[in-house]
Design an enzyme around this catalytic site. Sequence first.
Site, PDB file in Angstrom:
ATOM      1  N   LYS A 176     123.446  64.160  23.386  1.00 51.67           N
ATOM      2  CA  LYS A 176     123.630  65.274  22.452  1.00 51.67           C
ATOM      3  C   LYS A 176     124.786  66.172  22.889  1.00 51.67           C
ATOM      4  O   LYS A 176     125.526  66.697  22.053  1.00 51.67           O
ATOM      5  CB  LYS A 176     122.330  66.059  22.330  1.00 51.67           C
ATOM      6  CG  LYS A 176     121.234  65.225  21.627  1.00 51.67           C
ATOM      7  CD  LYS A 176     119.852  65.824  21.791  1.00 51.67           C
ATOM      8  CE  LYS A 176     118.806  64.997  21.052  1.00 51.67           C
ATOM      9  NZ  LYS A 176     117.416  65.391  21.421  1.00 51.67           N
ATOM     10  N   GLU A 179     107.337  59.507  25.282  1.00 47.96           N
ATOM     11  CA  GLU A 179     107.088  58.095  25.019  1.00 47.96           C
ATOM     12  C   GLU A 179     106.455  57.430  26.243  1.00 47.96           C
ATOM     13  O   GLU A 179     106.484  57.980  27.344  1.00 47.96           O
ATOM     14  CB  GLU A 179     108.400  57.396  24.658  1.00 47.96           C
ATOM     15  CG  GLU A 179     108.943  57.925  23.332  1.00 47.96           C
ATOM     16  CD  GLU A 179     110.254  57.268  22.949  1.00 47.96           C
ATOM     17  OE1 GLU A 179     110.316  56.027  22.987  1.00 47.96           O
ATOM     18  OE2 GLU A 179     111.184  58.005  22.601  1.00 47.96           O
ATOM     19  N   GLU A 237     123.893  65.734  11.194  1.00 47.41           N
ATOM     20  CA  GLU A 237     123.232  66.996  11.555  1.00 47.41           C
ATOM     21  C   GLU A 237     121.973  66.761  12.378  1.00 47.41           C
ATOM     22  O   GLU A 237     121.700  67.479  13.350  1.00 47.41           O
ATOM     23  CB  GLU A 237     122.866  67.762  10.276  1.00 47.41           C
ATOM     24  CG  GLU A 237     122.182  69.093  10.494  1.00 47.41           C
ATOM     25  CD  GLU A 237     123.049  70.083  11.261  1.00 47.41           C
ATOM     26  OE1 GLU A 237     124.072  70.504  10.734  1.00 47.41           O
ATOM     27  OE2 GLU A 237     122.694  70.419  12.413  1.00 47.41           O
TER      28      GLU A 237
END
Lengths: 324, 324
Positions: free
Chosen positions: A205, A190, A129
């Site tokens: 994703k 980052e 999830e």
Amino acid sequence: MKTIKIGLLGLGNIGTGTYKTLEMNRSEIESTLNAKVEIVKILERDTERDRGITVPKEKFTSDPDEIFQDPEIDIVIELLGGIEPATTFMLSALKNGKHVVTANKAALAANYHELINTAKENNVILRFEASVGGGIPILGTLTGPLRANKFEEVMGILNGTTNYILTMMTKEGLDYETALKDAQEQGFAEADPTADVEGIDAANKLTILMALMFDKYVAPKDIPTTGITEITKEKIEEARSNGCKIKLIAHAWRDENDEIKYEVRPMYISATHPLANINKEFNAVFVKGNAVDDVMFYGKGAGPLPTGSAVLGDVIDISMMILK
Amino acid sequence: MKTIKIGLLGLGNIGTGTYKTLEMNRSEIESTLNAKVEIVKILERDTERDRGITVPKEKFTSDPDEIFQDPEIDIVIELLGGIEPATTFMLSALKNGKHVVTANKAALAANYHELINTAKENNVILRFEASVGGGIPILGTLTGPLRANKFEEVMGILNGTTNYILTMMTKEGLDYETALKDAQEQGFAEADPTADVEGIDAANKLTILMALMFDKYVAPKDIPTTGITEITKEKIEEARSNGCKIKLIAHAWRDENDEIKYEVRPMYISATHPLANINKEFNAVFVKGNAVDDVMFYGKGAGPLPTGSAVLGDVIDISMMILK
């Protein structure tokens, strides 16, 4: 009272967030399960860092087999990130009969079938999830309450770094470089932002979403992907003059021939579309099903506690099946 | 191949939408389940109406006991609406060992404990995803992927009729009576709009949300409730001049003493809040959890197919447990 025993791979930001979420809500979780939940071993080299939590030293190990081969461990939570050694570790855990929960979109997207099939062959559960949308409960919803639908389309703002940068460019009139610097200073980007700003994270994703929604696997490298590095103040302004905002959208849809199309790219989104108002580090996933029509899910797509929420949701679900 | 057999109570708009959704997606649903799904009996007096579906005449019955006492029926779907006879029928079904799926917020909110306890005592499942937010998968998400959270707050736009009226007053400058008439003409308000415009429907849904989120039952009549009948063009304008929109909000929250507070009333919502952009007949539920922080779910809160999507999601879930 039975105890669900967990081995945790990685005590970085997300690992620490998961640990904290469990400590914070332990009494409610254990009373839901009518069982205890214990993180018994943690694969992590850095045993000294101050994480704001108290972890007994004896829980740490530097040998992953101590976790995979411990017959008492029920569930392995993988929060190392990156494709390797995470994939190898998950496969080992599954082959040793451990259920696995992961937040690792890169490893899943790269090795989806091998991981899913290894779980099936070993009659254990693999849950992920947290890998898409962080705390947003999108995957469990698509495969749960929405599963009576044939899905037509998904449009996701799935990367908080790029959404933060685009929001700052739109709202504050910053140029790309300044907005990126701001995102880095605020902890939303980052030092090496490549995977985010080039759209690679969003493509990972989208691979996972397509596998679940359309039963179609497309490797991230095969998704036409454009990041946001070419977005200028002028393009933002041009979008605005057309009543639109620019958003980095992970997009997949069923075309008129029932074929699945897919891409990740900056898109003009009408200012009246629900996705247009998803700002800063927030994520959202817009889904069209043939019965439910349009639905959207909005929330924090990253961060230690939101991601911990999703990881532990999976842990509770698996625990309920174990305890049955 | 096993067949899941269903008895359907009511073939009105929602019943027809559920029937259509099953027909539309039957092959995907049956292949997910590896079982057939059949609506074998329908409690409905009007066997003649043209619903745009073909229902074999022999499926109709006017005797509910023909459904409850049929040993072959696994699941009863209750889509009659209203507190009675729906509650009595659901209790009969549960006592006869049938799993029950309902979209009926009024019956559930009025008789929550009796229905839940009767299901438990008879070792069957009672599901009601469609009762709150129509197609929006909010209940399964709160009790599923989000359940590692301790919930702090819920703010819901849970009634499409009032949201449509308020949207037309805000966007088109209509007064309340004209906007209500428009909503009735568009099919978004009933001839007698009392339950919607007085906030009763929203209070029913808040009762159900509080029971699931906070394990606290408050009868709808005990929720302080103000509808939208006193909202004027002037109040809408005053809100706008304060950077806000007026929305009818079902609101419950945990206060500093860990007590649950609740109310249904028109509220000023800042134009930058995600709920401010939920327009017309759409619904949305904004939830704060102590780990996930803010999440929001958006979609069609009513309508035959969206509601059918939620009803069948529950049916698939129960079927999977039956088939295990």
